[in-house]
Design a protein around this motif. Structure first.
Motif, PDB file in Angstrom:
ATOM      1  N   ALA A  27       0.835  -1.209   0.000  1.00  0.00           N
ATOM      2  CA  ALA A  27       0.000   0.000   0.000  1.00  0.00           C
ATOM      3  C   ALA A  27       0.869   1.258   0.000  1.00  0.00           C
ATOM      4  CB  ALA A  27      -0.937   0.004   1.203  1.00  0.00           C
ATOM      5  N   LEU A  28       1.938   1.251   0.791  1.00  0.00           N
ATOM      6  CA  LEU A  28       2.864   2.390   0.804  1.00  0.00           C
ATOM      7  C   LEU A  28       3.554   2.541  -0.550  1.00  0.00           C
ATOM      8  CD1 LEU A  28       4.518   1.924   4.319  1.00  0.00           C
ATOM      9  CD2 LEU A  28       2.919   3.734   3.656  1.00  0.00           C
ATOM     10  N   ASP A  29       3.907   1.409  -1.155  1.00  0.00           N
ATOM     11  CA  ASP A  29       4.536   1.403  -2.479  1.00  0.00           C
ATOM     12  C   ASP A  29       3.602   2.056  -3.496  1.00  0.00           C
ATOM     13  OD1 ASP A  29       5.693   0.808  -4.985  1.00  0.00           O
ATOM     14  OD2 ASP A  29       6.047  -1.294  -4.504  1.00  0.00           O
ATOM     15  N   PHE A  30       2.342   1.638  -3.491  1.00  0.00           N
ATOM     16  CA  PHE A  30       1.363   2.188  -4.423  1.00  0.00           C
ATOM     17  C   PHE A  30       1.251   3.708  -4.250  1.00  0.00           C
ATOM     18  CE2 PHE A  30      -2.931   3.513  -5.582  1.00  0.00           C
ATOM     19  CZ  PHE A  30      -3.010   3.037  -6.882  1.00  0.00           C
ATOM     20  N   GLU A  31       1.154   4.149  -2.993  1.00  0.00           N
ATOM     21  CA  GLU A  31       1.024   5.583  -2.728  1.00  0.00           C
ATOM     22  C   GLU A  31       2.267   6.351  -3.161  1.00  0.00           C
ATOM     23  OE1 GLU A  31       0.294   8.777   0.866  1.00  0.00           O
ATOM     24  OE2 GLU A  31      -0.124   6.672   1.242  1.00  0.00           O
ATOM     25  N   PHE A  32       3.443   5.805  -2.852  1.00  0.00           N
ATOM     26  CA  PHE A  32       4.680   6.489  -3.225  1.00  0.00           C
ATOM     27  C   PHE A  32       4.806   6.588  -4.739  1.00  0.00           C
ATOM     28  CE2 PHE A  32       9.263   6.607  -4.149  1.00  0.00           C
ATOM     29  CZ  PHE A  32       9.573   7.801  -3.515  1.00  0.00           C
ATOM     30  N   LEU A  33       4.568   5.495  -5.442  1.00  0.00           N
ATOM     31  CA  LEU A  33       4.674   5.508  -6.901  1.00  0.00           C
ATOM     32  C   LEU A  33       3.672   6.484  -7.507  1.00  0.00           C
ATOM     33  CD1 LEU A  33       5.875   4.510  -9.551  1.00  0.00           C
ATOM     34  CD2 LEU A  33       4.245   2.598  -9.461  1.00  0.00           C
ATOM     35  N   GLU A  34       2.465   6.505  -6.979  1.00  0.00           N
ATOM     36  CA  GLU A  34       1.451   7.424  -7.482  1.00  0.00           C
ATOM     37  C   GLU A  34       1.911   8.880  -7.330  1.00  0.00           C
ATOM     38  OE1 GLU A  34      -3.295   7.470  -7.177  1.00  0.00           O
ATOM     39  OE2 GLU A  34      -2.289   7.724  -5.237  1.00  0.00           O
ATOM     40  N   VAL A  59      10.474  11.172  -0.646  1.00  0.00           N
ATOM     41  CA  VAL A  59      10.862  10.142   0.321  1.00  0.00           C
ATOM     42  C   VAL A  59      10.623  10.651   1.743  1.00  0.00           C
ATOM     43  CG1 VAL A  59      12.795   8.790   1.250  1.00  0.00           C
ATOM     44  CG2 VAL A  59      12.528   9.052  -1.237  1.00  0.00           C
ATOM     45  N   LYS A  60      10.992  11.899   1.997  1.00  0.00           N
ATOM     46  CA  LYS A  60      10.776  12.490   3.330  1.00  0.00           C
ATOM     47  C   LYS A  60       9.293  12.530   3.680  1.00  0.00           C
ATOM     48  CE  LYS A  60      14.885  15.385   3.285  1.00  0.00           C
ATOM     49  NZ  LYS A  60      15.393  16.767   3.139  1.00  0.00           N
ATOM     50  N   PHE A  86      10.540  -1.186   4.065  1.00  0.00           N
ATOM     51  CA  PHE A  86       9.860  -0.351   3.062  1.00  0.00           C
ATOM     52  C   PHE A  86      10.891   0.382   2.201  1.00  0.00           C
ATOM     53  CE2 PHE A  86       8.538   4.117   2.271  1.00  0.00           C
ATOM     54  CZ  PHE A  86       7.688   3.877   1.207  1.00  0.00           C
ATOM     55  N   TYR A  87      11.870   0.981   2.845  1.00  0.00           N
ATOM     56  CA  TYR A  87      12.888   1.750   2.126  1.00  0.00           C
ATOM     57  C   TYR A  87      13.645   0.847   1.149  1.00  0.00           C
ATOM     58  CZ  TYR A  87      16.457   5.286   1.327  1.00  0.00           C
ATOM     59  OH  TYR A  87      17.281   6.217   0.743  1.00  0.00           O
ATOM     60  N   THR A  88      14.039  -0.311   1.626  1.00  0.00           N
ATOM     61  CA  THR A  88      14.822  -1.230   0.798  1.00  0.00           C
ATOM     62  C   THR A  88      14.012  -1.769  -0.380  1.00  0.00           C
ATOM     63  OG1 THR A  88      16.127  -1.878   2.723  1.00  0.00           O
ATOM     64  CG2 THR A  88      16.162  -3.369   0.837  1.00  0.00           C
ATOM     65  N   LYS A  89      12.770  -2.165  -0.115  1.00  0.00           N
ATOM     66  CA  LYS A  89      11.958  -2.777  -1.165  1.00  0.00           C
ATOM     67  C   LYS A  89      11.335  -1.768  -2.120  1.00  0.00           C
ATOM     68  CE  LYS A  89      10.685  -6.975   1.288  1.00  0.00           C
ATOM     69  NZ  LYS A  89       9.595  -7.754   1.872  1.00  0.00           N
ATOM     70  N   VAL A  90      11.063  -0.568  -1.653  1.00  0.00           N
ATOM     71  CA  VAL A  90      10.323   0.399  -2.461  1.00  0.00           C
ATOM     72  C   VAL A  90      11.196   1.572  -2.905  1.00  0.00           C
ATOM     73  CG1 VAL A  90       8.344   1.975  -2.490  1.00  0.00           C
ATOM     74  CG2 VAL A  90       8.161  -0.246  -1.355  1.00  0.00           C
ATOM     75  N   ILE A  91      11.713   2.316  -1.966  1.00  0.00           N
ATOM     76  CA  ILE A  91      12.442   3.536  -2.297  1.00  0.00           C
ATOM     77  C   ILE A  91      13.655   3.233  -3.170  1.00  0.00           C
ATOM     78  CG2 ILE A  91      13.685   5.533  -1.382  1.00  0.00           C
ATOM     79  CD1 ILE A  91      10.610   5.503  -0.789  1.00  0.00           C
ATOM     80  N   LEU A  92      14.441   2.244  -2.783  1.00  0.00           N
ATOM     81  CA  LEU A  92      15.648   1.931  -3.560  1.00  0.00           C
ATOM     82  C   LEU A  92      15.309   1.487  -4.978  1.00  0.00           C
ATOM     83  CD1 LEU A  92      17.973   0.181  -0.962  1.00  0.00           C
ATOM     84  CD2 LEU A  92      17.915   2.589  -1.665  1.00  0.00           C
ATOM     85  N   LYS A  97      15.671   3.153 -10.573  1.00  0.00           N
ATOM     86  CA  LYS A  97      14.993   3.298 -11.863  1.00  0.00           C
ATOM     87  C   LYS A  97      15.070   4.726 -12.400  1.00  0.00           C
ATOM     88  CE  LYS A  97      10.572   2.659 -14.183  1.00  0.00           C
ATOM     89  NZ  LYS A  97       9.232   2.086 -14.112  1.00  0.00           N
ATOM     90  N   TYR A  98      14.771   5.708 -11.550  1.00  0.00           N
ATOM     91  CA  TYR A  98      14.669   7.089 -12.015  1.00  0.00           C
ATOM     92  C   TYR A  98      15.948   7.909 -11.847  1.00  0.00           C
ATOM     93  CZ  TYR A  98       9.740   6.111 -12.502  1.00  0.00           C
ATOM     94  OH  TYR A  98       8.540   5.554 -12.896  1.00  0.00           O
ATOM     95  N   PHE A  99      16.842   7.461 -10.973  1.00  0.00           N
ATOM     96  CA  PHE A  99      18.086   8.193 -10.723  1.00  0.00           C
ATOM     97  C   PHE A  99      19.256   7.216 -10.602  1.00  0.00           C
ATOM     98  CE2 PHE A  99      14.576  10.729  -9.166  1.00  0.00           C
ATOM     99  CZ  PHE A  99      14.809  11.930  -9.822  1.00  0.00           C
ATOM    100  N   PRO A 100      19.551   6.481 -11.682  1.00  0.00           N
ATOM    101  CA  PRO A 100      20.585   5.441 -11.603  1.00  0.00           C
ATOM    102  C   PRO A 100      21.971   5.972 -11.227  1.00  0.00           C
ATOM    103  CG  PRO A 100      19.894   5.811 -13.880  1.00  0.00           C
ATOM    104  CD  PRO A 100      18.970   6.592 -13.010  1.00  0.00           C
ATOM    105  N   GLU A 101      22.336   7.157 -11.694  1.00  0.00           N
ATOM    106  CA  GLU A 101      23.662   7.695 -11.364  1.00  0.00           C
ATOM    107  C   GLU A 101      23.771   8.001  -9.873  1.00  0.00           C
ATOM    108  OE1 GLU A 101      24.621  11.011 -13.898  1.00  0.00           O
ATOM    109  OE2 GLU A 101      24.190   9.865 -15.709  1.00  0.00           O
ATOM    110  N   GLU A 102      22.771   8.685  -9.335  1.00  0.00           N
ATOM    111  CA  GLU A 102      22.778   9.009  -7.911  1.00  0.00           C
ATOM    112  C   GLU A 102      22.726   7.738  -7.068  1.00  0.00           C
ATOM    113  OE1 GLU A 102      20.960  10.473 -10.202  1.00  0.00           O
ATOM    114  OE2 GLU A 102      21.068  12.654  -9.939  1.00  0.00           O
TER     115      GLU A 102
END
Length: 126
Positions: A27-34, A59-60, A86-92, A97-102
Motif C-alpha cells: 500500500a505504501l509502495d502504491f502511494e509512493f509511486l502514485e 521520500v521524506k 519499506f525503504y529497501t523494497k520500495v524507495i531503492l 529506476k529514475y536516478f541510476p547515477e545518484e
C-alpha cells in the motif's frame, strides 16, 4: 490514503493485531509511486526538471507518513526495521529506476563507509 485510512484498513486501531507487513508495504509502495509519477509527469509536462532533490523530498514525505501512522496506531509503535524494509523494497527500487547515477554513487559511498569500518575494526583488534 490518509493516515486514518491506513489505521482503518490495517486494523491498527485495535489491540494486538498481526500486521500483514507485505500488504502494508504494498500500500505504501502504491502511494509512493502514485505521488512520484504525478510530480514527475507534472514537472515534465511543464518543462521542469524532476530532480533527485525532489525525489528526496517525496521520500521524506513518506517517512513522515509512516511515522504518523505508527504514532496513531494502538499499542506499540512500529520499529525502524519495518521502515527499513519499506525503504529497501520500495524507495531503492525507484531511486535506481529514475536516478541510476545518484543510486550508484550512494551505493559506492555506502560500500566505502562499510570498508572503512572494517579496517578500523581490524586495527582495533591488533
Amino acid at each position: 490514503m490518509t493516515t486514518k485510512d491506513y489505521i482503518k484498513t490495517f486494523n491498527l486501531d485495535k489491540e494486538n493485531i498481526v500486521l500483514n507487513t507485505g500488504e502494508f508495504i504494498k500500500a505504501l509502495d502504491f502511494e509512493f509511486l502514485e505521488k512520484l509519477l504525478i510530480v514527475k509527469n507534472f514537472r515534465e509536462n511543464n518543462n521542469l526538471t524532476f530532480s533527485f532533490h525532489i525525489f528526496q523530498n517525496l521520500v521524506k514525505e513518506m517517512n513522515r507518513k509512516f511515522w504518523a501512522i505508527s504514532n496513531k496506531k494502538v499499542g506499540v509503535s512500529f520499529n525502524g526495521k519495518l521502515y527499513s524494509e519499506f525503504y529497501t523494497k520500495v524507495i531503492l527500487k525507484y531511486r535506481q529506476k529514475y536516478f541510476p547515477e545518484e543510486h550508484e554513487k550512494l551505493l559506492q559511498k555506502k560500500a566505502a563507509i562499510i570498508e572503512e569500518l572494517r579496517i578500523k575494526k581490524r586495527l582495533q583488534k591488533k
